[in-house]
Design an enzyme around this catalytic site. Structure first.
Site, PDB file in Angstrom:
ATOM      1  N   HIS A   4      12.594 -42.565  61.194  1.00 41.50           N
ATOM      2  CA  HIS A   4      13.281 -41.500  60.446  1.00 41.50           C
ATOM      3  C   HIS A   4      14.559 -42.043  59.787  1.00 41.50           C
ATOM      4  O   HIS A   4      15.414 -42.598  60.469  1.00 41.50           O
ATOM      5  CB  HIS A   4      13.625 -40.362  61.417  1.00 41.50           C
TER       6      HIS A   4
ATOM      7  N   ASP B 222      11.937 -37.543  53.738  1.00 41.04           N
ATOM      8  CA  ASP B 222      12.918 -36.929  54.642  1.00 41.04           C
ATOM      9  C   ASP B 222      13.363 -35.551  54.136  1.00 41.04           C
ATOM     10  O   ASP B 222      13.745 -35.405  52.976  1.00 41.04           O
ATOM     11  CB  ASP B 222      14.131 -37.856  54.770  1.00 41.04           C
TER      12      ASP B 222
ATOM     13  N   TYR C 125      21.198 -51.542  43.530  1.00 37.66           N
ATOM     14  CA  TYR C 125      20.952 -52.821  44.214  1.00 37.66           C
ATOM     15  C   TYR C 125      21.600 -52.814  45.605  1.00 37.66           C
ATOM     16  O   TYR C 125      21.001 -53.288  46.574  1.00 37.66           O
ATOM     17  CB  TYR C 125      21.528 -53.994  43.414  1.00 37.66           C
TER      18      TYR C 125
ATOM     19  N   ASN D 117      11.724 -48.131  39.326  1.00 40.94           N
ATOM     20  CA  ASN D 117      12.159 -48.384  40.702  1.00 40.94           C
ATOM     21  C   ASN D 117      12.499 -47.068  41.384  1.00 40.94           C
ATOM     22  O   ASN D 117      13.153 -46.210  40.777  1.00 40.94           O
ATOM     23  CB  ASN D 117      13.434 -49.242  40.710  1.00 40.94           C
TER      24      ASN D 117
HETATM   25  C1  FUL Z   1      18.134 -52.892  33.847  1.00 42.02           C
HETATM   26  C2  FUL Z   1      17.093 -52.698  34.899  1.00 42.02           C
HETATM   27  O1  FUL Z   1      17.210 -53.725  35.866  1.00 42.02           O
HETATM   28  C3  FUL Z   1      16.326 -53.560  36.948  1.00 42.02           C
HETATM   29  O2  FUL Z   1      16.555 -54.527  37.921  1.00 42.02           O
HETATM   30  C4  FUL Z   1      14.884 -53.567  36.518  1.00 42.02           C
HETATM   31  O3  FUL Z   1      14.053 -53.376  37.639  1.00 42.02           O
HETATM   32  C5  FUL Z   1      14.720 -52.445  35.530  1.00 42.02           C
HETATM   33  O4  FUL Z   1      13.389 -52.354  35.082  1.00 42.02           O
HETATM   34  C6  FUL Z   1      15.681 -52.639  34.370  1.00 42.02           C
HETATM   35  O5  FUL Z   1      15.362 -53.823  33.686  1.00 42.02           O
END
Ligand code: FUL
Length: 144
Positions: A22, A64, A113, A133
């Site tokens: 979870h 969730d 990220y 993503n």
């Molecule tokens: C600007 C973005 O960066 C990401 O890492 C990519 O996965 C996307 O498709 C896109 O290019």
């Protein structure tokens, strides 16, 4: 092959989905995403779209319902309000398949990220559409 299990889900992906608990998060990433730089387990489904993978994952994994934002996509660089076609498709899949559908929230590219670095694993797909993503947070299956 297994009955009732989407055939695109490989043995290692099934293992990972079952091992997650979870609140653990999974990244389903497009082909351009720097998956190996995130520092977590990377599993590959080259040649398969991110939308097909999301659909397959959500047939097995509950989203969730304890948080308002169980799914996040990446904001378009330079246009945070833009909603790419693939994100609309992600939302349609969540609305169709999740027990508790929720609107997808967004994160700025570098915040995405950073969030991905805390995830349990990444499935890198063959998705060629940019911004394909999505981070999904695993929910619970209550007792019957
Ligand atoms: C600007 C973005 O960066 C990401 O890492 C990519 O996965 C996307 O498709 C896109 O290019």
């Amino acid at each position: 092959m297994l009955r009732n299990i989407p055939a695109i889900l490989s043995p290692d992906i099934l293992h990972t989905l079952r091992a997650m608990g979870h609140g653990d998060e999974l990244v389903i990433a497009d082909a351009n995403f720097p998956a190996y730089s995130m520092g977590c387990e990377v599993m590959r489904l080259d040649g398969i779209s991110a939308t097909k993978v999301l659909e397959a994952v959500l047939t097995l994994m509950p989203l969730d319902s304890f948080v308002p934002d169980p799914a996040h996509t990446m904001q378009v660089v330079g246009d945070a309000e833009a909603v790419p076609e693939i994100v609309k498709e992600f939302q349609g899949i969540i609305d169709r398949t999740a027990d508790h559908p929720a609107p997808i929230a967004t994160l700025e590219r570098f915040a995405f990220y950073e969030r991905a670095k805390t995830c349990f694993a990444v499935i890198q797909t063959g998705e060629s559409r940019l911004y394909g993503n999505i981070i999904v947070k695993k929910g619970v299956i209550p007792p019957k």
